[in-house]
Motif scaffolding. Sequence first.
Motif, PDB file in Angstrom:
ATOM      1  N   GLY A  77      36.141  25.725  33.987  1.00 44.73           N
ATOM      2  CA  GLY A  77      37.402  26.502  33.817  1.00 44.73           C
ATOM      3  C   GLY A  77      37.460  26.813  35.520  1.00 44.73           C
ATOM      4  O   GLY A  77      36.832  27.114  36.211  1.00 44.73           O
ATOM      5  N   LYS A  78      38.762  27.623  35.668  1.00 41.67           N
ATOM      6  CA  LYS A  78      39.051  28.207  36.714  1.00 41.67           C
ATOM      7  C   LYS A  78      38.671  29.791  36.818  1.00 41.67           C
ATOM      8  O   LYS A  78      39.187  30.270  35.721  1.00 41.67           O
ATOM      9  CB  LYS A  78      40.531  27.910  37.288  1.00 41.67           C
ATOM     10  CG  LYS A  78      40.834  26.136  37.320  1.00 41.67           C
ATOM     11  CD  LYS A  78      42.417  25.887  37.401  1.00 41.67           C
ATOM     12  CE  LYS A  78      42.696  24.532  37.779  1.00 41.67           C
ATOM     13  NZ  LYS A  78      42.416  23.701  36.505  1.00 41.67           N
ATOM     14  N   GLN A  79      38.409  30.033  37.741  1.00 37.43           N
ATOM     15  CA  GLN A  79      38.224  31.495  38.046  1.00 37.43           C
ATOM     16  C   GLN A  79      37.982  32.072  39.449  1.00 37.43           C
ATOM     17  O   GLN A  79      37.801  31.326  40.136  1.00 37.43           O
ATOM     18  CB  GLN A  79      36.696  31.792  37.175  1.00 37.43           C
ATOM     19  CG  GLN A  79      35.566  31.208  37.973  1.00 37.43           C
ATOM     20  CD  GLN A  79      34.179  31.498  37.215  1.00 37.43           C
ATOM     21  OE1 GLN A  79      33.808  32.771  37.163  1.00 37.43           O
ATOM     22  NE2 GLN A  79      33.358  30.339  36.738  1.00 37.43           N
ATOM     23  N   GLY A  80      38.159  33.535  39.456  1.00 33.88           N
ATOM     24  CA  GLY A  80      37.998  34.231  40.891  1.00 33.88           C
ATOM     25  C   GLY A  80      36.472  34.514  40.924  1.00 33.88           C
ATOM     26  O   GLY A  80      35.841  34.909  39.998  1.00 33.88           O
ATOM     27  N   ARG A  81      36.190  34.559  42.266  1.00 34.57           N
ATOM     28  CA  ARG A  81      34.862  35.086  42.711  1.00 34.57           C
ATOM     29  C   ARG A  81      35.078  35.985  43.616  1.00 34.57           C
ATOM     30  O   ARG A  81      35.623  35.963  44.590  1.00 34.57           O
ATOM     31  CB  ARG A  81      34.040  33.782  42.973  1.00 34.57           C
ATOM     32  CG  ARG A  81      33.963  33.138  41.830  1.00 34.57           C
ATOM     33  CD  ARG A  81      32.859  31.800  42.165  1.00 34.57           C
ATOM     34  NE  ARG A  81      32.930  30.684  41.146  1.00 34.57           N
ATOM     35  CZ  ARG A  81      32.060  30.183  40.667  1.00 34.57           C
ATOM     36  NH1 ARG A  81      30.698  30.249  41.239  1.00 34.57           N
ATOM     37  NH2 ARG A  81      32.150  29.095  39.815  1.00 34.57           N
TER      38      ARG A  81
END
Length: 312
Positions: A162-166
Amino acid sequence: PTSKGHIIVGDFNAKKFFVFDGAGSLVGEIGKEGSGPGEFQNLGKAYVGANDTLFVMDFNSARISAFTETAPGLWSHIHDNPIQRNPGAWLNSFFHLGTNGMFAQYSQSVRPGGDAPTEWPGVAKINRNGEKVGENLFTYRPSESKIEMGSNFVRMYIVPFGKQGRVVESNNAFHVSDNEFFGATTYSPYGDTLNHFHLAVVPRPVTPDLLDKTFNGDFTSEYYKAVSDVLPQVRPAFDNFQADDTGNVYFGFNDVTETENLWLKFSASGELLASFHMPNDVTVNRIVGDRIYGNGGRDTSPYAVVYRLIEN
Protein backbone atom coordinates in the motif's frame (compact mmCIF):
# COMPACT_ATOMS: atom_id res chain seq x y z
CA PRO A 1 23.89 6.37 18.85
CA THR A 2 25.12 9.01 21.32
CA SER A 3 27.59 11.82 20.71
CA LYS A 4 30.23 9.74 22.56
CA GLY A 5 29.92 6.94 20.03
CA HIS A 6 27.98 4.68 22.36
CA ILE A 7 25.04 2.65 21.01
CA ILE A 8 21.79 2.28 22.98
CA VAL A 9 19.85 -0.90 22.20
CA GLY A 10 16.33 -1.56 23.46
CA ASP A 11 15.36 -5.08 24.54
CA PHE A 12 11.60 -5.57 24.26
CA ASN A 13 11.63 -8.75 26.35
CA ALA A 14 13.84 -7.48 29.19
CA LYS A 15 12.03 -4.08 29.21
CA LYS A 16 15.32 -2.19 29.44
CA PHE A 17 18.08 -0.63 27.35
CA PHE A 18 21.68 -1.77 27.09
CA VAL A 19 24.46 0.73 26.36
CA PHE A 20 27.48 -0.47 24.34
CA ASP A 21 30.66 1.32 23.40
CA GLY A 22 31.87 1.48 19.81
CA ALA A 23 33.67 -1.85 20.20
CA GLY A 24 30.52 -3.63 21.37
CA SER A 25 31.37 -3.84 25.08
CA LEU A 26 28.53 -3.37 27.55
CA VAL A 27 29.05 -0.12 29.51
CA GLY A 28 25.65 0.53 31.10
CA GLU A 29 21.95 -0.25 31.40
CA ILE A 30 18.88 2.00 31.43
CA GLY A 31 15.60 1.24 33.19
CA LYS A 32 13.91 -2.01 34.13
CA GLU A 33 10.50 -3.63 34.00
CA GLY A 34 7.90 -2.00 36.22
CA SER A 35 5.53 0.93 36.52
CA GLY A 36 7.53 3.28 38.74
CA PRO A 37 9.73 6.22 37.71
CA GLY A 38 12.35 5.11 35.19
CA GLU A 39 10.65 1.73 34.67
CA PHE A 40 8.92 0.32 31.58
CA GLN A 41 5.89 -1.81 30.88
CA ASN A 42 6.37 -1.43 27.14
CA LEU A 43 9.11 -0.03 24.88
CA GLY A 44 7.81 2.18 22.09
CA LYS A 45 9.79 4.64 20.02
CA ALA A 46 13.14 5.63 21.54
CA TYR A 47 15.08 8.71 20.53
CA VAL A 48 18.40 10.21 21.61
CA GLY A 49 17.95 13.98 21.57
CA ALA A 50 20.03 17.01 22.55
CA ASN A 51 22.72 16.49 25.22
CA ASP A 52 22.37 12.72 24.71
CA THR A 53 19.01 12.64 26.49
CA LEU A 54 17.19 9.37 25.84
CA PHE A 55 13.41 9.69 25.37
CA VAL A 56 11.30 6.52 25.46
CA MET A 57 7.59 6.14 24.71
CA ASP A 58 5.70 3.67 26.92
CA PHE A 59 2.07 3.29 25.82
CA ASN A 60 1.17 1.04 28.75
CA SER A 61 2.32 3.67 31.26
CA ALA A 62 0.96 6.52 29.08
CA ARG A 63 4.17 8.53 29.23
CA ILE A 64 7.39 9.50 27.49
CA SER A 65 10.29 9.10 29.92
CA ALA A 66 13.60 10.95 29.69
CA PHE A 67 17.01 9.75 30.89
CA THR A 68 20.46 11.31 30.95
CA GLU A 69 23.95 10.02 31.76
CA THR A 70 24.87 11.42 35.18
CA ALA A 71 28.15 9.50 35.52
CA PRO A 72 30.11 7.19 33.17
CA GLY A 73 27.82 4.24 32.51
CA LEU A 74 25.14 5.50 34.91
CA TRP A 75 21.90 6.74 33.34
CA SER A 76 19.29 8.40 35.54
CA HIS A 77 15.60 9.07 35.02
CA ILE A 78 14.95 12.84 34.92
CA HIS A 79 11.31 13.47 33.98
CA ASP A 80 8.14 12.14 32.31
CA ASN A 81 5.86 13.65 29.68
CA PRO A 82 2.33 12.23 29.86
CA ILE A 83 0.82 10.86 26.65
CA GLN A 84 -2.39 12.79 26.08
CA ARG A 85 -5.08 11.92 23.59
CA ASN A 86 -5.85 14.81 21.29
CA PRO A 87 -9.63 15.03 20.62
CA GLY A 88 -10.38 12.56 17.83
CA ALA A 89 -6.82 11.31 17.44
CA TRP A 90 -4.13 9.21 19.13
CA LEU A 91 -0.56 10.22 19.81
CA ASN A 92 1.30 7.30 18.22
CA SER A 93 4.87 8.59 18.01
CA PHE A 94 6.99 11.60 18.91
CA PHE A 95 10.06 13.63 17.96
CA HIS A 96 12.44 15.81 19.98
CA LEU A 97 14.21 18.52 18.01
CA GLY A 98 16.69 19.88 20.57
CA THR A 99 15.90 23.42 21.74
CA ASN A 100 12.74 23.41 19.57
CA GLY A 101 11.16 20.96 22.00
CA MET A 102 8.92 17.92 21.61
CA PHE A 103 6.47 17.12 18.85
CA ALA A 104 3.71 14.52 18.66
CA GLN A 105 2.64 12.42 15.71
CA TYR A 106 -1.16 12.05 15.71
CA SER A 107 -3.49 9.80 13.76
CA GLN A 108 -7.20 9.08 14.03
CA SER A 109 -8.18 5.68 15.32
CA VAL A 110 -9.82 3.09 13.08
CA ARG A 111 -12.79 1.21 14.56
CA PRO A 112 -14.82 -1.67 13.14
CA GLY A 113 -18.20 -0.35 12.11
CA GLY A 114 -17.14 3.22 12.86
CA ASP A 115 -16.68 6.17 10.61
CA ALA A 116 -13.57 6.31 8.47
CA PRO A 117 -10.93 8.81 9.63
CA THR A 118 -11.82 12.28 8.38
CA GLU A 119 -8.34 13.78 8.62
CA TRP A 120 -4.90 12.70 7.54
CA PRO A 121 -2.40 12.12 10.35
CA GLY A 122 -0.18 15.05 11.27
CA VAL A 123 2.58 16.39 13.52
CA ALA A 124 2.14 19.15 16.11
CA LYS A 125 4.13 20.60 18.98
CA ILE A 126 3.32 19.46 22.54
CA ASN A 127 4.19 20.89 25.95
CA ARG A 128 5.58 19.15 29.04
CA ASN A 129 2.04 18.15 30.03
CA GLY A 130 1.62 16.26 26.76
CA GLU A 131 -0.92 18.79 25.48
CA LYS A 132 -1.07 19.80 21.83
CA VAL A 133 0.11 23.35 21.19
CA GLY A 134 -1.45 25.00 18.14
CA GLU A 135 -2.48 23.33 14.90
CA ASN A 136 -0.74 20.56 12.95
CA LEU A 137 2.49 21.75 11.37
CA PHE A 138 1.85 19.41 8.43
CA THR A 139 -0.10 16.29 7.51
CA TYR A 140 0.91 13.18 5.59
CA ARG A 141 -0.70 10.28 3.76
CA PRO A 142 -2.11 7.57 6.07
CA SER A 143 -1.26 3.92 5.59
CA GLU A 144 -3.87 1.83 3.81
CA SER A 145 -5.57 -0.68 6.07
CA LYS A 146 -8.46 -3.12 6.17
CA ILE A 147 -10.51 -4.37 9.10
CA GLU A 148 -11.48 -8.04 9.13
CA MET A 149 -14.24 -9.15 11.52
CA GLY A 150 -14.89 -12.77 12.44
CA SER A 151 -17.24 -14.47 14.86
CA ASN A 152 -14.86 -13.95 17.78
CA PHE A 153 -12.09 -11.65 16.53
CA VAL A 154 -11.42 -8.25 15.02
CA ARG A 155 -8.14 -7.54 13.26
CA MET A 156 -6.80 -4.56 11.37
CA TYR A 157 -4.48 -5.39 8.47
CA ILE A 158 -2.02 -3.07 6.78
CA VAL A 159 -2.51 -3.63 3.06
CA PRO A 160 0.67 -5.07 1.55
CA PHE A 161 2.32 -2.84 -1.03
CA GLY A 162 0.00 0.00 0.00
CA LYS A 163 0.96 3.64 -0.41
CA GLN A 164 1.63 5.69 2.71
CA GLY A 165 3.39 8.74 4.08
CA ARG A 166 6.40 8.53 6.37
CA VAL A 167 7.90 11.09 8.71
CA VAL A 168 11.52 11.11 9.90
CA GLU A 169 13.57 13.83 11.57
CA SER A 170 17.03 15.34 11.28
CA ASN A 171 18.62 17.70 13.79
CA ASN A 172 16.42 20.66 12.94
CA ALA A 173 13.74 19.59 10.47
CA PHE A 174 11.08 17.03 9.56
CA HIS A 175 11.25 15.06 6.32
CA VAL A 176 8.01 13.69 4.91
CA SER A 177 7.72 11.23 2.04
CA ASP A 178 4.75 9.78 0.18
CA ASN A 179 5.66 6.49 -1.47
CA GLU A 180 3.05 6.95 -4.15
CA PHE A 181 5.67 9.35 -5.47
CA PHE A 182 9.46 9.40 -5.34
CA GLY A 183 10.58 12.38 -3.32
CA ALA A 184 10.26 14.21 -0.03
CA THR A 185 9.24 17.50 1.57
CA THR A 186 11.28 19.13 4.35
CA TYR A 187 9.51 21.20 7.02
CA SER A 188 10.94 23.46 9.72
CA PRO A 189 9.83 23.02 13.37
CA TYR A 190 7.41 25.87 12.65
CA GLY A 191 5.75 24.17 9.67
CA ASP A 192 7.52 26.16 6.94
CA THR A 193 8.37 24.26 3.75
CA LEU A 194 12.14 24.29 3.33
CA ASN A 195 12.61 21.87 0.42
CA HIS A 196 10.49 19.72 -1.85
CA PHE A 197 11.21 17.39 -4.75
CA HIS A 198 9.43 14.71 -6.77
CA LEU A 199 11.20 12.57 -9.34
CA ALA A 200 9.78 10.32 -12.03
CA VAL A 201 8.69 6.86 -10.88
CA VAL A 202 9.32 3.65 -12.79
CA PRO A 203 6.41 1.30 -11.92
CA ARG A 204 7.44 -1.84 -10.04
CA PRO A 205 4.97 -4.68 -10.65
CA VAL A 206 3.75 -6.99 -7.91
CA THR A 207 5.10 -10.32 -9.14
CA PRO A 208 4.01 -13.85 -8.19
CA ASP A 209 7.41 -14.33 -6.53
CA LEU A 210 6.82 -11.28 -4.35
CA LEU A 211 3.37 -12.53 -3.34
CA ASP A 212 4.82 -15.94 -2.59
CA LYS A 213 7.50 -14.43 -0.36
CA THR A 214 5.09 -12.06 1.42
CA PHE A 215 2.53 -14.75 2.23
CA ASN A 216 5.01 -17.64 2.54
CA GLY A 217 3.18 -19.41 -0.25
CA ASP A 218 0.06 -19.68 1.90
CA PHE A 219 -2.58 -18.22 -0.39
CA THR A 220 -5.35 -19.83 1.66
CA SER A 221 -4.36 -18.02 4.86
CA GLU A 222 -6.85 -15.82 6.68
CA TYR A 223 -4.56 -12.82 6.18
CA TYR A 224 -4.28 -13.33 2.43
CA LYS A 225 -8.03 -13.78 2.06
CA ALA A 226 -8.62 -10.57 4.03
CA VAL A 227 -6.47 -8.38 1.81
CA SER A 228 -6.42 -10.16 -1.57
CA ASP A 229 -9.28 -8.08 -2.93
CA VAL A 230 -7.38 -4.82 -2.34
CA LEU A 231 -3.89 -5.87 -3.41
CA PRO A 232 -2.56 -3.35 -5.96
CA GLN A 233 -0.85 -4.44 -9.16
CA VAL A 234 2.21 -2.24 -8.62
CA ARG A 235 4.42 -1.65 -5.62
CA PRO A 236 4.96 1.79 -4.07
CA ALA A 237 7.77 3.95 -5.44
CA PHE A 238 10.03 2.83 -2.54
CA ASP A 239 9.85 0.67 0.57
CA ASN A 240 11.87 2.47 3.26
CA PHE A 241 12.68 6.07 4.13
CA GLN A 242 15.28 7.63 6.45
CA ALA A 243 17.08 10.92 7.05
CA ASP A 244 20.49 11.59 8.58
CA ASP A 245 21.31 14.22 11.18
CA THR A 246 22.26 16.84 8.57
CA GLY A 247 19.03 16.52 6.54
CA ASN A 248 19.98 14.21 3.66
CA VAL A 249 17.21 11.71 2.84
CA TYR A 250 17.50 8.01 1.97
CA PHE A 251 15.12 5.76 0.02
CA GLY A 252 15.25 1.98 0.36
CA PHE A 253 14.16 -0.64 -2.18
CA ASN A 254 13.62 -4.14 -0.81
CA ASP A 255 14.95 -7.35 -2.35
CA VAL A 256 16.72 -5.98 -5.41
CA THR A 257 18.68 -9.25 -5.20
CA GLU A 258 18.04 -12.38 -3.17
CA THR A 259 20.25 -11.07 -0.36
CA GLU A 260 20.38 -7.27 -0.65
CA ASN A 261 18.30 -4.10 -0.54
CA LEU A 262 19.21 -0.98 -2.52
CA TRP A 263 19.44 2.46 -0.88
CA LEU A 264 19.72 5.86 -2.59
CA LYS A 265 20.98 8.96 -0.78
CA PHE A 266 19.68 12.40 -1.83
CA SER A 267 20.16 15.93 -0.58
CA ALA A 268 17.00 17.57 0.81
CA SER A 269 16.68 19.44 -2.51
CA GLY A 270 16.74 16.23 -4.60
CA GLU A 271 20.37 15.82 -5.72
CA LEU A 272 21.47 12.18 -5.91
CA LEU A 273 24.53 11.82 -3.65
CA ALA A 274 25.19 8.08 -3.33
CA SER A 275 23.85 4.57 -3.76
CA PHE A 276 24.68 1.49 -1.71
CA HIS A 277 23.43 -2.01 -0.90
CA MET A 278 22.52 -3.45 2.50
CA PRO A 279 21.81 -7.06 3.54
CA ASN A 280 18.06 -7.57 3.33
CA ASP A 281 17.85 -8.94 6.89
CA VAL A 282 19.10 -5.62 8.32
CA THR A 283 16.64 -2.92 9.38
CA VAL A 284 18.11 0.60 9.20
CA ASN A 285 17.18 2.52 12.35
CA ARG A 286 19.32 5.66 12.37
CA ILE A 287 21.86 7.40 10.11
CA VAL A 288 24.27 9.83 11.77
CA GLY A 289 27.14 11.30 9.76
CA ASP A 290 28.62 8.48 7.71
CA ARG A 291 27.41 5.77 10.12
CA ILE A 292 24.35 3.60 9.49
CA TYR A 293 22.91 1.92 12.60
CA GLY A 294 20.66 -1.08 12.26
CA ASN A 295 19.58 -4.42 13.65
CA GLY A 296 19.33 -7.84 12.09
CA GLY A 297 19.11 -11.55 12.77
CA ARG A 298 15.38 -11.46 13.43
CA ASP A 299 14.97 -15.15 12.67
CA THR A 300 18.18 -16.35 14.34
CA SER A 301 20.22 -14.43 16.90
CA PRO A 302 19.43 -10.70 17.03
CA TYR A 303 22.32 -8.30 16.67
CA ALA A 304 23.06 -4.60 16.31
CA VAL A 305 25.26 -3.54 13.43
CA VAL A 306 27.01 -0.33 12.36
CA TYR A 307 28.06 0.36 8.78
CA ARG A 308 30.22 3.18 7.52
CA LEU A 309 29.29 4.80 4.21
CA ILE A 310 32.51 5.42 2.27
CA GLU A 311 32.54 7.55 -0.86
CA ASN A 312 34.16 5.98 -3.91
